[in-house]
Design an enzyme around this catalytic site. Structure first.
Site, mmCIF file in Angstrom:
data_model
loop_
_atom_site.group_PDB
_atom_site.id
_atom_site.type_symbol
_atom_site.label_atom_id
_atom_site.label_comp_id
_atom_site.label_asym_id
_atom_site.label_seq_id
_atom_site.Cartn_x
_atom_site.Cartn_y
_atom_site.Cartn_z
ATOM 1 N N ASP A 4 0.823 -1.213 0.000
ATOM 2 C CA ASP A 4 0.000 0.000 0.000
ATOM 3 C C ASP A 4 0.859 1.265 0.000
ATOM 4 O O ASP A 4 0.425 2.309 -0.491
ATOM 5 C CB ASP A 4 -0.941 0.020 1.208
ATOM 6 C CG ASP A 4 -2.247 -0.719 0.898
ATOM 7 O OD1 ASP A 4 -2.676 -0.691 -0.268
ATOM 8 O OD2 ASP A 4 -2.812 -1.333 1.818
ATOM 9 N N GLU A 62 -6.427 -9.593 15.865
ATOM 10 C CA GLU A 62 -5.112 -8.948 15.885
ATOM 11 C C GLU A 62 -5.132 -7.427 15.710
ATOM 12 O O GLU A 62 -4.175 -6.764 16.083
ATOM 13 C CB GLU A 62 -4.167 -9.611 14.884
ATOM 14 C CG GLU A 62 -4.701 -9.702 13.493
ATOM 15 C CD GLU A 62 -3.746 -10.472 12.568
ATOM 16 O OE1 GLU A 62 -2.857 -11.159 13.068
ATOM 17 O OE2 GLU A 62 -3.915 -10.338 11.339
ATOM 18 N N LYS A 91 -27.313 -4.404 4.497
ATOM 19 C CA LYS A 91 -27.169 -5.056 5.807
ATOM 20 C C LYS A 91 -25.704 -5.274 6.216
ATOM 21 O O LYS A 91 -25.335 -5.091 7.369
ATOM 22 C CB LYS A 91 -27.932 -6.390 5.805
ATOM 23 C CG LYS A 91 -28.066 -7.039 7.178
ATOM 24 C CD LYS A 91 -28.919 -6.234 8.140
ATOM 25 C CE LYS A 91 -30.380 -6.609 8.013
ATOM 26 N NZ LYS A 91 -31.250 -5.728 8.810
ATOM 27 N N GLN A 138 -24.359 -2.141 7.560
ATOM 28 C CA GLN A 138 -24.898 -1.893 8.911
ATOM 29 C C GLN A 138 -24.113 -2.702 9.945
ATOM 30 O O GLN A 138 -23.745 -2.207 11.008
ATOM 31 C CB GLN A 138 -26.367 -2.294 8.979
ATOM 32 C CG GLN A 138 -27.291 -1.445 8.121
ATOM 33 C CD GLN A 138 -28.724 -1.956 8.200
ATOM 34 O OE1 GLN A 138 -29.193 -2.339 9.264
ATOM 35 N NE2 GLN A 138 -29.406 -1.983 7.074
ATOM 36 N N CYS A 186 16.658 -6.374 -11.078
ATOM 37 C CA CYS A 186 17.305 -7.064 -9.961
ATOM 38 C C CYS A 186 17.607 -8.516 -10.330
ATOM 39 O O CYS A 186 18.550 -8.770 -11.076
ATOM 40 C CB CYS A 186 16.452 -6.929 -8.702
ATOM 41 S SG CYS A 186 17.427 -7.160 -7.221
ATOM 42 N N HIS A 215 15.706 -1.483 -8.141
ATOM 43 C CA HIS A 215 14.295 -1.608 -8.529
ATOM 44 C C HIS A 215 13.758 -0.237 -8.949
ATOM 45 O O HIS A 215 13.210 0.489 -8.121
ATOM 46 C CB HIS A 215 13.470 -2.130 -7.342
ATOM 47 C CG HIS A 215 13.756 -3.549 -7.011
ATOM 48 N ND1 HIS A 215 13.054 -4.600 -7.574
ATOM 49 C CD2 HIS A 215 14.672 -4.107 -6.185
ATOM 50 C CE1 HIS A 215 13.521 -5.739 -7.099
ATOM 51 N NE2 HIS A 215 14.503 -5.476 -6.259
ATOM 52 N N GLU A 254 11.215 0.507 -10.466
ATOM 53 C CA GLU A 254 9.740 0.585 -10.406
ATOM 54 C C GLU A 254 9.242 1.339 -9.175
ATOM 55 O O GLU A 254 8.159 1.926 -9.198
ATOM 56 C CB GLU A 254 9.114 -0.824 -10.444
ATOM 57 C CG GLU A 254 9.382 -1.739 -9.254
ATOM 58 C CD GLU A 254 10.641 -2.593 -9.398
ATOM 59 O OE1 GLU A 254 11.541 -2.207 -10.165
ATOM 60 O OE2 GLU A 254 10.731 -3.650 -8.731
HETATM 61 N N1 GLN Z 1 17.641 -12.875 -5.140
HETATM 62 C C1 GLN Z 1 18.444 -11.857 -5.688
HETATM 63 C C2 GLN Z 1 19.358 -11.214 -4.651
HETATM 64 O O1 GLN Z 1 19.163 -11.356 -3.479
HETATM 65 C C3 GLN Z 1 17.607 -10.805 -6.370
HETATM 66 C C4 GLN Z 1 16.761 -10.022 -5.426
HETATM 67 C C5 GLN Z 1 15.642 -9.264 -6.094
HETATM 68 O O2 GLN Z 1 15.297 -9.543 -7.230
HETATM 69 N N2 GLN Z 1 15.061 -8.330 -5.379
HETATM 70 O O3 GLN Z 1 20.293 -10.520 -5.010
#
Ligand code: GLN
Length: 554
Positions: free
Chosen positions: A73, A154, A194, A197, A386, A512, A514
């Site tokens: 999130d 929880e 419902k 509610q 990665c 990464h 992204e």
């Molecule tokens: N498993 C790989 C590492 O630890 C790649 C990790 C990943 O893709 N975030 O380097």
């Protein structure tokens, strides 16, 4: 006492109603009014963070710039509100108990019996309060989303803490927004109130009266229904809103604004702000609604049956599409399907671009290696993230350098040819939680490369989450054979990005990218990858009109 106002977002009935997106959308509406907003996700599980969980449990692990491994999130929050969050932005039961037990051992509570109320609840309230005093200015509004469903055992301490929080704040400083479900009975075509509610009854039983209801449904409710919900749930009629399914998640803030959610938040919290300026968001939504074409991207991964496992990658690809005014349709392909399958090439045919995302462990790697090989040989634009970079390097070493045994020590600890190996400072680490190379690190980009063309700058900071790296012993060999080490750590010791010389667009990143992509500001590599994929799509279409569509059907 600070002047910060608080919005607590809870959910009833069942999980998966889109509480995170609703919280993020409200954040956007407030930010559009010039307010400084921050946001916190509370996860009631006992893990200290999301880092040790399989993506099958909770989807992707989102990494903040300061290296916290958090709930997905937070990705929505960053993308909608356009802010960078930190480790303070996600708390779990595990963290709270760890902190309380640590204090108990130190003697901070000497003499006391340490209990859920007040010690755990106080710790929770302190964490929320801690967000008021971040390094920069104090936020005007803090949104706090409580994960899970009201009624779960929880989440009880968190709900008790927020009940107390409201009592301790000045009147009008705290709002409770509750998300509920309005099921549609298909045979009668009727929405039923419902469940809503009951969800509100459950919340009121623990002492929380919602101020605003967001009722998730497949279609809008009429005023009669709103009146009924208002009456039974003790919420004013004009604070009961529909949260109707939309075609694209980025339409939600505008749908909320049109219903009056933004002005209701402003009114109930007496926020001092101007009218909303959603021009840029509207422009982005218009671009989504009016693409000038469509391309198909194949994402080959081992968690492909759960799209949430790759949510930030999928969103970043969509952002690349928005930037290039093209609709990006991503198929998630289970990498194992390519393995031991003589028709594996058919499964990859017809895609204008191929992505191999991050991942852990050996399962499905053979299929990913085939995906890298296919993209390289067929000159299909490729983005390896990665693990995707690591796999692409192993493939290159095996098939171009001719090192048949080339491997990653993650898949074969004793491989004689460890092209990918643990980073030196990872070798002595045995504990798993929070011990990877995490968060922002700088990367120097080589001029004259595809990566440099995409970024347009010499140094970038991107977010990492890994233990392994390209083994420096093989760097020379790889480079001589046509792999360009286009991104390096400032000390030259770590390869952060690779690309291939004789290929239209083949880029791998050890980080990464992204995680930093935003709908209005696609991350540069994703923007460039989609651009290259679009060019590939046009090239193929020019060669043989209709061929792409035929291949897509396979
Ligand atoms: N498993 C790989 C590492 O630890 C790649 C990790 C990943 O893709 N975030 O380097």
């Amino acid at each position: 006492m600070s002047d910060t106002k608080y919005i607590f977002v809870t959910g009833g009935n069942l999980s998966g109603l889109g509480k995170g997106l609703a919280a993020a959308s409200m954040g956007r509406l407030l930010k559009a009014r010039g307010l400084k907003v921050t946001i916190l996700k509370v996860d009631p599980y006992i893990n200290v963070d999301a880092g040790t969980m399989s993506p099958y449990q909770h989807g992707e692990v989102f990494v903040t710039r300061d290296g916290a491994e958090t709930d997905l999130d937070l990705g929505h929050y960053e993308r909608y509100i356009d802010i960078d969050l930190t480790e303070k932005s996600n708390i779990t039961t595990g963290q709270i108990y760890q902190a309380v037990i640590e204090k108990e051992r130190k003697g901070s509570y000497l003499g006391a019996t340490v209990q859920v109320i007040p010690h755990i609840t106080n710790e929770i309230k302190d964490r929320i309060h801690g967000l008021c005093s971040q390094d920069d200015e104090t936020p005007d509004v803090i949104i706090i989303e409580i994960g899970g469903t009201v009624g779960d055992i929880e989440s009880l301490p968190f709900l008790e803490a927020i009940r107390q929080y409201r009592m301790e704040q000045p009147r009008g400083h705290v709002l409770n927004v509750h998300l509920t479900y309005l099921p549609l009975i298909p045979t009668t075509g009727e929405l039923k109130t419902k469940l809503t509610q009951h969800a509100v009854k459950e919340l009121r039983a623990i002492g929380i009266q919602p101020d605003i209801l967001l009722c998730r449904s497949t279609r809008d409710m009429d005023d009669e229904m709103r009146k009924k919900i208002a009456l039974f749930c003790n919420v004013p009629f004009d604070a009961v809103f529909s949260d109707v399914d939309v075609k694209n998640i980025y339409f939600i803030p505008l749908a909320f604004e049109a219903m009056g959610v933004g002005s209701k938040l402003v009114e109930l919290l007496s926020l001092k702000c101007g009218p909303p300026d959603l021009t840029d968001w509207k422009d982005m939504v218009e671009a989504i609604k009016n693409p000038q074409g469509k391309i198909k991207i194949g994402l080959v991964g081992k968690y492909a049956i759960l799209r949430d496992a790759y949510i930030s990658v999928l969103e970043a690809l969509a952002h690349g599409g928005i930037a290039n005014k093209v609709d990006v349709d991503v198929d998630c392909i289970l990498s194992e399907k390519l393995e031991n399958n003589e028709n594996w090439r058919d499964l990859l045919a017809g895609y204008s671009g191929i992505v191999v995302p991050g991942g852990f462990g050996d399962r499905g790697t053979k299929g990913k290696i085939l995906a890298c090989q296919y993209a390289r040989e067929e000159k299909i634009p490729f983005l390896g993230l990665c693990l995707g970079l690591q796999i692409a390097t192993v493939e290159f070493a095996r098939n171009i350098l001719g090192i048949a045994d080339a491997n990653s020590t993650e898949f074969d600890e004793l491989t004689p040819e460890p092209i990918i190996d643990l980073m030196p400072d990872q070798k002595k680490i045995t504990r798993k939680g929070g011990t990877m190379r995490l968060g922002h690190y700088p990367c120097i980009i080589k001029p004259g490369t595809k990566a440099h063309e995409a970024y347009g700058v010499d140094v970038v900071k991107e977010r990492h989450r890994h233990r392994l790296e390209i083994n420096n012993k093989y760097r020379d060999q790889l480079e001589k054979a046509g792999m360009i080490m286009c991104g390096l750590s400032p000390d030259n010791l770590l390869v952060e990005m690779i690309e291939l010389k004789d290929h239209p667009w083949f880029v791998g990143t050890q980080f990464h990218p992204e995680f930093q992509s935003r709908p209005q500001r696609a991350q540069p590599l994703f923007r460039a990858f989609i651009k290259a994929s679009l060019e590939h799509h046009r090239r193929v279409e020019d060669l043989a009109p209709g061929r792409v569509e035929e291949r897509v059907k396979i």
